[in-house]
Design a protein around this motif. Structure first.
Motif, PDB file in Angstrom:
ATOM      1  N   PRO A 255      72.161  40.143  30.526  1.00  0.00           N
ATOM      2  CA  PRO A 255      72.948  38.917  30.310  1.00  0.00           C
ATOM      3  C   PRO A 255      74.173  39.154  29.414  1.00  0.00           C
ATOM      4  CG  PRO A 255      70.935  38.880  29.027  1.00  0.00           C
ATOM      5  CD  PRO A 255      70.914  40.171  29.771  1.00  0.00           C
TER       6      PRO A 255
ATOM      7  N   CYS B  72      63.550  38.322  21.257  1.00  0.00           N
ATOM      8  CA  CYS B  72      63.817  39.562  22.002  1.00  0.00           C
ATOM      9  C   CYS B  72      62.830  40.648  21.592  1.00  0.00           C
ATOM     10  CB  CYS B  72      65.245  40.022  21.760  1.00  0.00           C
ATOM     11  SG  CYS B  72      65.589  41.565  22.626  1.00  0.00           S
TER      12      CYS B  72
ATOM     13  N   VAL C 235      62.796  43.753  22.145  1.00  0.00           N
ATOM     14  CA  VAL C 235      63.318  45.109  21.878  1.00  0.00           C
ATOM     15  C   VAL C 235      64.482  45.099  20.871  1.00  0.00           C
ATOM     16  CG1 VAL C 235      62.570  46.100  24.096  1.00  0.00           C
ATOM     17  CG2 VAL C 235      64.786  44.964  23.952  1.00  0.00           C
TER      18      VAL C 235
ATOM     19  N   ALA D  79      67.367  43.633  20.832  1.00  0.00           N
ATOM     20  CA  ALA D  79      68.687  43.922  21.423  1.00  0.00           C
ATOM     21  C   ALA D  79      69.737  42.864  21.092  1.00  0.00           C
ATOM     22  CB  ALA D  79      68.540  44.060  22.936  1.00  0.00           C
ATOM     23  N   CYS D  80      69.315  41.718  20.525  1.00  0.00           N
ATOM     24  CA  CYS D  80      70.296  40.677  20.177  1.00  0.00           C
ATOM     25  C   CYS D  80      70.801  40.955  18.764  1.00  0.00           C
ATOM     26  CB  CYS D  80      69.654  39.291  20.234  1.00  0.00           C
ATOM     27  SG  CYS D  80      69.081  38.864  21.874  1.00  0.00           S
TER      28      CYS D  80
ATOM     29  N   ILE E 246      74.945  41.720  22.643  1.00  0.00           N
ATOM     30  CA  ILE E 246      73.674  42.290  23.118  1.00  0.00           C
ATOM     31  C   ILE E 246      73.851  43.799  23.198  1.00  0.00           C
ATOM     32  CG2 ILE E 246      72.145  42.494  25.147  1.00  0.00           C
ATOM     33  CD1 ILE E 246      72.642  39.469  25.587  1.00  0.00           C
TER      34      ILE E 246
ATOM     35  N   CYS F 156      68.526  46.639  25.639  1.00  0.00           N
ATOM     36  CA  CYS F 156      68.156  45.484  26.482  1.00  0.00           C
ATOM     37  C   CYS F 156      67.415  45.934  27.747  1.00  0.00           C
ATOM     38  CB  CYS F 156      69.416  44.705  26.844  1.00  0.00           C
ATOM     39  SG  CYS F 156      69.118  43.369  28.021  1.00  0.00           S
ATOM     40  N   ILE F 157      66.286  45.280  28.043  1.00  0.00           N
ATOM     41  CA  ILE F 157      65.508  45.614  29.245  1.00  0.00           C
ATOM     42  C   ILE F 157      65.707  44.563  30.352  1.00  0.00           C
ATOM     43  CG2 ILE F 157      63.737  47.046  28.121  1.00  0.00           C
ATOM     44  CD1 ILE F 157      61.967  44.419  28.091  1.00  0.00           C
ATOM     45  N   GLY F 158      66.625  43.625  30.121  1.00  0.00           N
ATOM     46  CA  GLY F 158      66.960  42.643  31.166  1.00  0.00           C
ATOM     47  C   GLY F 158      65.866  41.648  31.477  1.00  0.00           C
ATOM     48  N   CYS F 159      65.072  41.252  30.443  1.00  0.00           N
ATOM     49  CA  CYS F 159      63.978  40.303  30.705  1.00  0.00           C
ATOM     50  C   CYS F 159      64.502  38.868  30.847  1.00  0.00           C
ATOM     51  CB  CYS F 159      62.927  40.362  29.609  1.00  0.00           C
ATOM     52  SG  CYS F 159      63.488  39.627  28.072  1.00  0.00           S
ATOM     53  N   ALA F 160      65.692  38.608  30.297  1.00  0.00           N
ATOM     54  CA  ALA F 160      66.388  37.314  30.408  1.00  0.00           C
ATOM     55  C   ALA F 160      65.778  36.199  29.554  1.00  0.00           C
ATOM     56  CB  ALA F 160      66.514  36.872  31.857  1.00  0.00           C
ATOM     57  N   LYS F 161      64.862  36.554  28.646  1.00  0.00           N
ATOM     58  CA  LYS F 161      64.255  35.517  27.808  1.00  0.00           C
ATOM     59  C   LYS F 161      65.312  34.834  26.926  1.00  0.00           C
ATOM     60  CE  LYS F 161      60.245  34.669  24.957  1.00  0.00           C
ATOM     61  NZ  LYS F 161      59.153  35.215  24.170  1.00  0.00           N
ATOM     62  N   CYS F 162      66.287  35.619  26.466  1.00  0.00           N
ATOM     63  CA  CYS F 162      67.327  35.051  25.595  1.00  0.00           C
ATOM     64  C   CYS F 162      68.102  33.935  26.296  1.00  0.00           C
ATOM     65  CB  CYS F 162      68.269  36.156  25.114  1.00  0.00           C
ATOM     66  SG  CYS F 162      68.854  37.212  26.435  1.00  0.00           S
TER      67      CYS F 162
END
Ligand code: SF4
Ligand code: SF4
Length: 350
Positions: free
Chosen positions: A188, A205, A207, A209-210, A219, A224-230
């Protein structure tokens, strides 16, 4: 060649006929192809419809399918995943509330990817010759099922061209991170102008990454593992999807690959409703434009064949005029082993 069973229905308002058709179709396909093992769970993959959408397939049309499963003593429940964008289907508790408002109250509801889309299982598809993915993030509770009935509303979609069984199986079953990977670059974007430095994304997050406590929040893409939770948790809409980074053809190929991952090691019956056929999908809020007359209900064990038959029936109804784009998905889906484009249409009279 795959078999596709078809019962014509001339109006979505004929709930009794739709139910009777669904019952006959499911009985027929089960008797012929012995797909379901009733000792196992048989979840119904549905779409609850976006808030204020009035053309999604309402649950009153699934009553006979539910009765059929209950009669055969198979445990059933509605299953769905959270959506990628901000809305009433982003977070589990809001999603469940909306589902109930839309009358999905007949059986329990399972949100397959957890509270904010964080629960998923990576399914390996390396044995197939795919262009984009080797692993796909599928909602955990869906990945764990051995069998399923996929109930799809066939209608248009802005990027895919159309949405039916393949789209229900792919976008509909992916976790939020999987949806992000199909829709866009799989990471994201954090908009530093919108960011209020509330640290919610940082806390969520897994990991770290934020990066917020810095002059310009960002980010860290190396983590970032691209989970999109943020995207789901940011209260200010500062974390966004890079929507424009995927071309429609590439998007469709990605859909086919995700559908392949969901289908792997599962027995599935697909039921497509060619009713309330709209230009846009059920994720759109508000009144949708109906673009063609109602046609009926189809059932198959092949997601490619059922979508191709649905596409062809709509084209035929419109005297050869193609109502949707996106036909290229069929050949790609067949090429990677999702199903067959050739089918035999078997009419079942209601
Ligand atoms: S949750 Fe949103 S507003 Fe809060 S720090 Fe993260 S990006 Fe900024
Ligand atoms: S920054 Fe963190 S929460 Fe956001 S997508 Fe990447 S890993 Fe997930």
């Amino acid at each position: 060649m795959s078999k596709v069973y078809f019962t014509p229905i001339n109006s979505y308002s004929n709930t009794k006929e739709i139910n009777s058709a669904s019952k006959k179709l499911i009985e027929k396909i089960q008797n012929q192809e012995k797909i379901l093992d009733f000792r196992k769970n048989t979840p119904l993959k549905v779409h609850f419809g976006e808030d204020k959408n009035n053309t999604f397939i309402e649950p009153k049309n699934f009553i006979e399918i539910i009765k059929y499963l209950k009669k055969n003593k198979s445990k059933t429940f509605y299953i769905e995943t959270n959506v990628l964008y901000k809305g009433r289907r982003t977070i589990k508790k809001d999603h469940l509330k909306l589902a109930k408002e839309h009358a999905f109250t007949q059986i329990p509801i399972v949100i397959a990817d957890g509270n904010t889309g964080e629960n998923y299982k990576e399914i390996d598809i390396t044995k197939h010759k795919t262009k984009h993915f080797t692993k796909c993030k599928i909602g955990k509770k869906i990945a764990e099922q051995k069998q399923m009935i996929v109930l799809a509303h066939f209608k248009g979609h802005i990027l895919a061209g159309f949405g039916g069984a393949i789209k229900q199986l792919s976008m509909g079953c992916a976790s939020r991170g999987g949806k992000l990977a199909m829709h866009a670059q799989s990471k994201p974007i954090l908009n530093p102008i919108k960011c209020k430095k509330c640290h919610t994304c940082e806390k969520n997050c897994s990991v770290n990454a934020c990066i917020i406590d810095t002059l310009i929040p960002y980010i860290d893409y190396s983590k970032c593992i691209g989970c999109a939770k943020c995207i789901a948790v940011c209260p200010f809409g500062a974390v966004q999807v890079n929507w424009i980074s995927t071309l429609p053809k590439e998007f469709r190929e990605k859909l086919a690959e995700y559908a392949l991952a969901t289908q792997q090691n599962k027995k599935i019956i697909y039921i497509n409703f060619l009713l309330n056929i709209t230009k846009d999908c059920d994720c759109h809020s508000g009144k949708q434009k109906i673009i063609t007359k109602d046609i009926g209900v189809l059932a198959s064990t092949d997601p490619v064949a059922i979508d191709k038959a649905s596409f062809d029936l709509i084209t035929k109804r419109n005297k050869g005029k193609k109502m949707f784009k996106g036909e290229d998905i069929f050949n790609y889906a067949q090429k990677i082993g999702l199903g067959k484009t050739k089918y035999k249409l078997i009419k079942i009279i209601n």
